[in-house]
Design a protein around this motif. Structure first.
Motif, PDB file in Angstrom:
ATOM      1  N   UNK A   1    -113.544 -50.024 -45.840  1.00 19.62           N
ATOM      2  CA  UNK A   1    -112.227 -50.336 -45.269  1.00 19.62           C
ATOM      3  C   UNK A   1    -112.007 -51.848 -45.256  1.00 19.62           C
ATOM      4  N   UNK A   2    -113.035 -52.586 -44.890  1.00 20.57           N
ATOM      5  CA  UNK A   2    -112.944 -54.057 -44.873  1.00 20.57           C
ATOM      6  C   UNK A   2    -112.668 -54.603 -46.268  1.00 20.57           C
ATOM      7  N   UNK A   3    -113.383 -54.070 -47.259  1.00 17.46           N
ATOM      8  CA  UNK A   3    -113.176 -54.516 -48.640  1.00 17.46           C
ATOM      9  C   UNK A   3    -111.789 -54.178 -49.148  1.00 17.46           C
ATOM     10  N   UNK A   4    -111.315 -52.984 -48.810  1.00 18.29           N
ATOM     11  CA  UNK A   4    -109.967 -52.600 -49.213  1.00 18.29           C
ATOM     12  C   UNK A   4    -108.940 -53.536 -48.599  1.00 18.29           C
ATOM     13  N   UNK A   5    -109.159 -53.882 -47.320  1.00 19.05           N
ATOM     14  CA  UNK A   5    -108.251 -54.808 -46.641  1.00 19.05           C
ATOM     15  C   UNK A   5    -108.191 -56.136 -47.382  1.00 19.05           C
ATOM     16  N   UNK A   6    -109.351 -56.623 -47.787  1.00 26.00           N
ATOM     17  CA  UNK A   6    -109.404 -57.892 -48.515  1.00 26.00           C
ATOM     18  C   UNK A   6    -108.672 -57.788 -49.846  1.00 26.00           C
TER      19      UNK A   6
ATOM     20  N   UNK B   1    -104.048 -61.468 -42.642  1.00 32.27           N
ATOM     21  CA  UNK B   1    -105.481 -61.454 -42.899  1.00 32.27           C
ATOM     22  C   UNK B   1    -105.860 -62.486 -43.949  1.00 32.27           C
ATOM     23  N   UNK B   2    -105.124 -62.580 -45.028  1.00 32.05           N
ATOM     24  CA  UNK B   2    -105.460 -63.561 -46.048  1.00 32.05           C
ATOM     25  C   UNK B   2    -105.266 -64.977 -45.516  1.00 32.05           C
ATOM     26  N   UNK B   3    -104.270 -65.166 -44.662  1.00 31.27           N
ATOM     27  CA  UNK B   3    -104.048 -66.488 -44.085  1.00 31.27           C
ATOM     28  C   UNK B   3    -105.203 -66.893 -43.185  1.00 31.27           C
ATOM     29  N   UNK B   4    -105.670 -65.991 -42.373  1.00 29.73           N
ATOM     30  CA  UNK B   4    -106.770 -66.311 -41.472  1.00 29.73           C
ATOM     31  C   UNK B   4    -108.034 -66.578 -42.275  1.00 29.73           C
TER      32      UNK B   4
END
Length: 180
Positions: A149-154, A101-104
């Motif tokens: 959830x999106x923020x936690x993922x980030x 995710x961070x790479x994308x």
């Protein structure tokens, strides 16, 4: 060498060294192949980034669909529940998922390259309250849950050590509880 192994190598380069380091030579070196071997599968850096973006979108869509399949047709908030379940599967899975995710996010700075991801975000977050498996009792809560959830993922993609398994499990339970 498979395309997925080359994409893994590109993600590792991005995760460890940032977007400036993403070169075809660096990816080939990381993958242990010649630059020609990499070019056989991805004729340009743009093609490589496009494939990375497509893979993360496809994998997340597949996870959401797999969780949606477990709900009855009338389950309120099924889509948001599936979204949370898919997110936490990624967050608690192998380290490669964090990297991806961070790479994308880092690689998709070009508006043309970012458009597939932008379209996926519109699809993931722009759902009508009643679509997929019944109505949502509180559409605002469903939106807040997906955004959390999106923020936690980030956050976890940049600082995976921040939350342990127990904390992530508690956060998941709370988000699902917010859906009613």
């Amino acid at each position: 060498m498979t395309k997925n192994a080359l994409l893994d190598a590109a993600e590792a380069v991005l995760s460890e060294h940032g977007t400036q380091a993403l070169t075809l030579t660096a990816v080939a070196d990381r993958a242990g192949v010649s630059k020609g071997g990499l070019l056989y599968h991805f004729p340009s850096k743009e093609a490589l980034v496009k494939a990375m973006v497509a893979r993360v979108i496809e994998e997340f869509d597949d996870l959401i669909a797999s969780y949606l399949g477990g709900y009855d047709d009338g389950t309120p908030g099924a889509y948001s529940r599936a979204y949370v379940e898919a997110t936490f599967e990624i967050l608690t899975g192998e380290a490669r998922a964090y990297r991806r995710w961070s790479a994308i996010t880092a690689a998709a700075t070009d508006p043309e390259q970012a458009e597939p991801l932008n379209e996926a975000m519109r699809r993931w977050h722009g759902r009508a309250p009643g679509d997929v498996a019944g109505p949502v009792s509180d559409p605002v809560a469903a939106t807040v849950v997906r955004l959390a959830a999106e923020g936690l993922w980030e956050v976890v993609s940049h600082a995976p050590e921040l939350y342990d398994e127990e904390q992530l499990a508690a956060l998941k339970r709370r988000l699902l509880d917010l859906l009613g």
